[in-house]
Design an enzyme around this catalytic site. Sequence first.
Site, PDB file in Angstrom:
ATOM      1  N   ARG A   1       0.994  -1.121  -0.102  1.00 40.41           N
ATOM      2  CA  ARG A   1       0.035  -0.050   0.034  1.00 40.41           C
ATOM      3  C   ARG A   1       0.987   1.051  -0.045  1.00 40.41           C
ATOM      4  NH1 ARG A   1      -1.905  -3.705   4.162  1.00 40.41           N
ATOM      5  NH2 ARG A   1      -4.111  -4.401   3.516  1.00 40.41           N
TER       6      ARG A   1
ATOM      7  N   LYS B   1      -2.165  -2.863   7.916  1.00 47.62           N
ATOM      8  CA  LYS B   1      -3.283  -2.548   8.638  1.00 47.62           C
ATOM      9  C   LYS B   1      -3.567  -3.148   9.957  1.00 47.62           C
ATOM     10  CE  LYS B   1      -6.316  -0.836   4.715  1.00 47.62           C
ATOM     11  NZ  LYS B   1      -7.668  -1.205   4.042  1.00 47.62           N
TER      12      LYS B   1
ATOM     13  N   HIS C   1      -2.165   2.787  -6.066  1.00 47.27           N
ATOM     14  CA  HIS C   1      -2.900   1.459  -5.651  1.00 47.27           C
ATOM     15  C   HIS C   1      -3.179   0.438  -6.697  1.00 47.27           C
ATOM     16  CE1 HIS C   1      -4.633  -0.384  -2.281  1.00 47.27           C
ATOM     17  NE2 HIS C   1      -5.620  -0.664  -3.048  1.00 47.27           N
TER      18      HIS C   1
ATOM     19  N   ARG D   1      -0.414  -2.123  -6.743  1.00 45.70           N
ATOM     20  CA  ARG D   1      -0.741  -3.232  -5.679  1.00 45.70           C
ATOM     21  C   ARG D   1      -1.690  -4.389  -6.257  1.00 45.70           C
ATOM     22  NH1 ARG D   1      -1.068  -4.685  -0.162  1.00 45.70           N
ATOM     23  NH2 ARG D   1      -3.335  -5.123   0.551  1.00 45.70           N
TER      24      ARG D   1
ATOM     25  N   HIS E   1      -4.035  -9.339   3.633  1.00 46.09           N
ATOM     26  CA  HIS E   1      -5.604  -9.425   3.458  1.00 46.09           C
ATOM     27  C   HIS E   1      -5.970  -9.997   4.780  1.00 46.09           C
ATOM     28  CE1 HIS E   1      -6.251  -8.496  -0.873  1.00 46.09           C
ATOM     29  NE2 HIS E   1      -6.031  -7.183  -0.167  1.00 46.09           N
TER      30      HIS E   1
ATOM     31  N   TYR F   1      -9.437 -11.255  -7.127  1.00 45.59           N
ATOM     32  CA  TYR F   1      -8.547 -11.231  -8.423  1.00 45.59           C
ATOM     33  C   TYR F   1      -8.775 -12.432  -8.934  1.00 45.59           C
ATOM     34  CZ  TYR F   1      -6.047  -7.789  -5.799  1.00 45.59           C
ATOM     35  OH  TYR F   1      -5.753  -6.590  -5.041  1.00 45.59           O
TER      36      TYR F   1
END
Length: 317
Positions: A166, A191, A259, A262, A285, A294
């Site tokens: 990110r 995150k 982004h 990524r 994730h 994806y």
Amino acid sequence: MSGTILVHASRDLLEEKAAWLATLQNERNASPHTIASYERDLRQFLVFLTDYHARPATIADLADLKTTDLRAFLAGRRRDGAGARSLGRNLSGVRAFLKHLEKKGLASTAGARAMRAPKAARSLPRPLAVNDALEVAEEAGSFALEPWIAARDVAVLTLLYGCGLRISEALSLPGDALCDEAARSMPILGKGGKTRIVPLLPAVLQAVGEYRRLCPFALSPQEPLFRGARGGPLRPQIVQRGMARLRGALGLPASATPHALRHSFATHLLSAGGDLRTIQDLLGHASLSTTQNYTAVDAGRLMSIYRDAHPRARRRG
């Protein structure tokens, strides 16, 4: 009557709200962005309850909360123009606060649990083609007026595409990151304060090494690795602005953002045979369902595998 009541909650309810937000920050290590979103969601709900009852909302109102109350809240937000994604986030914020109250015996989450979040249209990642992603990383410094800034821009975009970072993760790297030319991986704090390990390609180390060689500022561990023109931390807006100029020069669509690099990292790994679990770990994730987006992007490859591998899809000679 709406809008005439300035205080949107009783004192004890506001105290519980403050305690909940402090718990998110101190015990759960939630990001400032997450905390701000939760605070906004709860404030909107308490304002709704205040108008709904024509008096400041109380803990008793939350203890007696019904599914119909939540439906009325979401309906009002929808009338104000909120989409399904925002409504789902609103409901999630209310549920989280009710859970906080439930632990103290002050409310129940039963009504909120019975509510189903509005379905949001799935937004698929929009990656760049392989050649476009490579060209973006190589040409990133084209508009820079100084060689060190050109090298910086190349290094940042190479990191985003080469490691799937990110933009916030790349710009928060400390000054002593990526010093070891023999390194093959590095930890990334993502995150929710979760750390993951990402692989390092020689191209990434080379790009960062060239930036280090040319950068006129001391890159100490206490300072960020990537600097702005005057030596301060490089801001995301600068990277985004540079990417906008770059996609204009290269004839790329508006979806070609930092982004998107990524997304390109993940999609191109999948195209080359990477498995979803590995890609999930590399991207950081929390849920595999996020990574599974994806598979929709790369449906052509999956169908090709199906045709080649499934016994009933093979042609018989």
